[in-house]
Design a protein around this motif. Structure first.
Motif, PDB file in Angstrom:
ATOM      1  N   ILE A  22       0.659  -1.432  -0.084  1.00 49.14           N
ATOM      2  CA  ILE A  22      -0.152   0.546   0.025  1.00 49.14           C
ATOM      3  C   ILE A  22       0.784   1.858  -0.132  1.00 49.14           C
ATOM      4  O   ILE A  22       0.449   2.353  -0.442  1.00 49.14           O
ATOM      5  N   ILE A  23       2.203   1.122   0.616  1.00 49.45           N
ATOM      6  CA  ILE A  23       3.047   2.451   0.782  1.00 49.45           C
ATOM      7  C   ILE A  23       4.198   2.185   0.156  1.00 49.45           C
ATOM      8  O   ILE A  23       5.121   1.368  -0.005  1.00 49.45           O
ATOM      9  N   ASP A  24       4.467   3.451  -0.657  1.00 50.34           N
ATOM     10  CA  ASP A  24       5.347   4.053  -1.748  1.00 50.34           C
ATOM     11  C   ASP A  24       6.182   4.348  -0.597  1.00 50.34           C
ATOM     12  O   ASP A  24       5.815   6.070  -0.764  1.00 50.34           O
ATOM     13  N   PHE A  25       7.268   4.651  -0.109  1.00 44.25           N
ATOM     14  CA  PHE A  25       7.547   5.168   1.022  1.00 44.25           C
ATOM     15  C   PHE A  25       9.177   6.141   0.281  1.00 44.25           C
ATOM     16  O   PHE A  25       9.600   6.824   0.596  1.00 44.25           O
ATOM     17  N   GLU A  26       8.796   6.016  -1.789  1.00 41.89           N
ATOM     18  CA  GLU A  26       9.228   6.939  -2.467  1.00 41.89           C
ATOM     19  C   GLU A  26       8.311   8.234  -2.271  1.00 41.89           C
ATOM     20  O   GLU A  26       8.854   9.552  -2.459  1.00 41.89           O
ATOM     21  N   GLN A  27       7.338   7.940  -2.159  1.00 44.98           N
ATOM     22  CA  GLN A  27       6.168   9.195  -2.069  1.00 44.98           C
ATOM     23  C   GLN A  27       6.124   9.622   0.014  1.00 44.98           C
ATOM     24  O   GLN A  27       5.878   8.334   0.290  1.00 44.98           O
ATOM     25  N   PRO A  28       5.391  11.323  -0.245  1.00 42.32           N
ATOM     26  CA  PRO A  28       4.655  11.201   1.126  1.00 42.32           C
ATOM     27  C   PRO A  28       4.057  10.578   1.935  1.00 42.32           C
ATOM     28  O   PRO A  28       3.073   9.881   0.791  1.00 42.32           O
ATOM     29  N   VAL A  29       4.176  10.268   2.450  1.00 43.27           N
ATOM     30  CA  VAL A  29       3.082   9.307   3.607  1.00 43.27           C
ATOM     31  C   VAL A  29       2.358  10.174   4.274  1.00 43.27           C
ATOM     32  O   VAL A  29       3.094  10.739   5.779  1.00 43.27           O
ATOM     33  N   ALA A  30       1.543  10.136   5.346  1.00 45.39           N
ATOM     34  CA  ALA A  30       0.934  10.647   6.914  1.00 45.39           C
ATOM     35  C   ALA A  30       1.313   9.198   7.720  1.00 45.39           C
ATOM     36  O   ALA A  30       0.530   8.064   7.518  1.00 45.39           O
ATOM     37  N   LEU A  50      10.524   8.040   6.088  1.00 43.79           N
ATOM     38  CA  LEU A  50       9.312   8.563   5.318  1.00 43.79           C
ATOM     39  C   LEU A  50      10.631   9.656   4.521  1.00 43.79           C
ATOM     40  O   LEU A  50      10.889  10.732   5.509  1.00 43.79           O
ATOM     41  N   PRO A  51      10.028  10.101   3.413  1.00 43.75           N
ATOM     42  CA  PRO A  51       9.891  11.115   3.301  1.00 43.75           C
ATOM     43  C   PRO A  51      10.263  12.673   3.332  1.00 43.75           C
ATOM     44  O   PRO A  51       9.061  12.479   3.380  1.00 43.75           O
ATOM     45  N   ALA A  52      11.075  13.822   2.669  1.00 46.55           N
ATOM     46  CA  ALA A  52      10.601  14.938   2.434  1.00 46.55           C
ATOM     47  C   ALA A  52       8.962  15.266   2.121  1.00 46.55           C
ATOM     48  O   ALA A  52       8.766  14.175   1.120  1.00 46.55           O
ATOM     49  N   GLY A  53       8.464  16.018   2.845  1.00 43.93           N
ATOM     50  CA  GLY A  53       6.983  16.110   2.442  1.00 43.93           C
ATOM     51  C   GLY A  53       5.658  15.212   3.409  1.00 43.93           C
ATOM     52  O   GLY A  53       4.251  15.490   3.504  1.00 43.93           O
ATOM     53  N   SER A  54       6.233  14.284   3.661  1.00 41.45           N
ATOM     54  CA  SER A  54       5.329  13.211   5.034  1.00 41.45           C
ATOM     55  C   SER A  54       4.964  14.493   6.088  1.00 41.45           C
ATOM     56  O   SER A  54       5.568  15.454   6.664  1.00 41.45           O
ATOM     57  N   PHE A  55       4.254  13.102   6.570  1.00 44.92           N
ATOM     58  CA  PHE A  55       3.272  14.300   7.881  1.00 44.92           C
ATOM     59  C   PHE A  55       3.682  12.917   8.930  1.00 44.92           C
ATOM     60  O   PHE A  55       3.283  12.314   8.780  1.00 44.92           O
ATOM     61  N   LEU A  56       3.112  13.848  10.461  1.00 47.22           N
ATOM     62  CA  LEU A  56       3.182  13.093  11.190  1.00 47.22           C
ATOM     63  C   LEU A  56       2.093  13.330  11.499  1.00 47.22           C
ATOM     64  O   LEU A  56       1.602  14.807  12.364  1.00 47.22           O
ATOM     65  N   VAL A  57       1.035  12.540  12.222  1.00 50.02           N
ATOM     66  CA  VAL A  57      -0.310  12.638  13.392  1.00 50.02           C
ATOM     67  C   VAL A  57       0.023  12.388  15.108  1.00 50.02           C
ATOM     68  O   VAL A  57      -0.574  10.727  14.259  1.00 50.02           O
ATOM     69  N   LYS A  92       7.813  16.784   7.912  1.00 47.93           N
ATOM     70  CA  LYS A  92       8.533  16.532   8.092  1.00 47.93           C
ATOM     71  C   LYS A  92       9.540  17.256   6.448  1.00 47.93           C
ATOM     72  O   LYS A  92       8.419  16.834   4.963  1.00 47.93           O
ATOM     73  N   THR A  93      10.330  17.989   6.522  1.00 51.62           N
ATOM     74  CA  THR A  93      11.089  19.161   5.614  1.00 51.62           C
ATOM     75  C   THR A  93      12.123  18.584   4.873  1.00 51.62           C
ATOM     76  O   THR A  93      12.721  19.238   3.977  1.00 51.62           O
ATOM     77  N   GLY A  94      13.013  17.680   5.329  1.00 50.89           N
ATOM     78  CA  GLY A  94      14.456  17.354   4.733  1.00 50.89           C
ATOM     79  C   GLY A  94      14.385  16.326   5.679  1.00 50.89           C
ATOM     80  O   GLY A  94      13.956  14.958   5.431  1.00 50.89           O
TER      81      GLY A  94
END
Length: 267
Positions: free
Chosen positions: A148-156, A183-190, A265-267
């Motif tokens: 389901i998850i592609d860790f090359e793309q942003p993930v929440a 997680l790549p840049a652009g991901s989020f942590l909730v 995550k910005t970097g």
């Protein structure tokens, strides 16, 4: 959370002791719980009268946060410690914003997987994974997560009401760091976490001493450290009713012992 000695491949469901996911389900008004869980939940409410509104406020925070991250462009969500399915579930909330969102649900309780599998069926955009947060590397490498998850793309990454069931000896900070680093840049942590900052909750902790996992309350500064390596977004770490509310916060909100926040995550 897990019983002592739990392994993900085990499927036996323990109904002899209260389970945090089933206690939570009962407080939300669900039916997927047992008498032992109901008694524990009633004890919890007696010890912490705001507990019922607190879990509902926490659930509402999760829904607002999911809508926010999906509105920000994320199309895949890794929800760890998902608990028993309670509508609207994360994938249902996400799909209100974007129908192409993919969600991997992870929990270490076999009963959660049974109920979630029944709910989700063979959906191509979701998976339900039996794995343990305490082994984040195995969790990340699980084939049903990777499907389901592609860790090359942003993930929440969603860690809502789960880290307080890890003791300090289980190194929750290192667990979160391992997940963060995947997680790549652009991901989020909730993230949300129980706290004793607003009242003495020793009696509430005692309820969980009889359950399958202990409750480990942490102060604001300790919870904020889980966001290391992320940029906390406005309004920062807040009691869950006050994180970007879209309705009037419920009565007694100032007493609710849950912190919540969303970070990028910005970097």
């Amino acid at each position: 959370m897990r019983q002592d000695g739990y392994r993900p491949e085990q499927t036996k469901i323990d109904t002899s002791r209260p389970h945090p996911a089933r206690i939570y389900d009962y407080l939300l008004g669900g039916k997927d719980n047992y008498e032992v869980d109901q008694r524990a939940a009633d004890e919890l409410v007696a010890a912490a009268p705001e507990a019922r509104i607190g879990v509902r406020a926490n659930r509402a925070f999760l829904q607002r946060a999911v809508r926010f991250v999906v509105s920000s462009g994320v199309r895949q969500i890794l929800d760890i410690g998902t608990g028993l399915p309670t509508p609207p579930n994360v994938h249902e909330t996400a799909e209100e914003v974007a129908p192409d969102v993919r969600v991997a649900y992870v929990d270490n309780d076999p009963i959660v997987k049974v109920h979630a599998d029944a709910l989700l069926g063979n959906s191509e955009g979701t998976s339900v994974v039996l794995s343990d947060l305490r082994d984040p590397r195995a969790l990340l490498d699980h084939p049903d997560v990777r499907r389901i998850i592609d860790f090359e793309q942003p993930v929440a990454l969603v860690l809502v009401a789960v880290l307080h069931f890890l003791t300090d000896a289980e190194k929750p900070g290192e667990v979160v760091a391992t997940l963060r680093d995947a997680l790549p840049a652009g991901s989020f942590l909730v993230l949300s976490h129980a706290t004793g900052d607003f009242a003495d909750r020793a009696a509430a902790r005692a309820v969980y001493n009889k359950a399958t996992a202990t409750l480990n309350l942490r102060a604001r500064a300790e919870v904020e450290r889980f966001f290391d390596g992320f940029e906390l977004l406005e309004p920062g770490l807040a009691q869950v009713p006050f994180w970007r509310p879209d309705t009037e916060p419920p009565a007694r909100s100032a007493e609710i012992g849950f912190y919540g926040g969303v970070a990028r995550k910005t970097g």
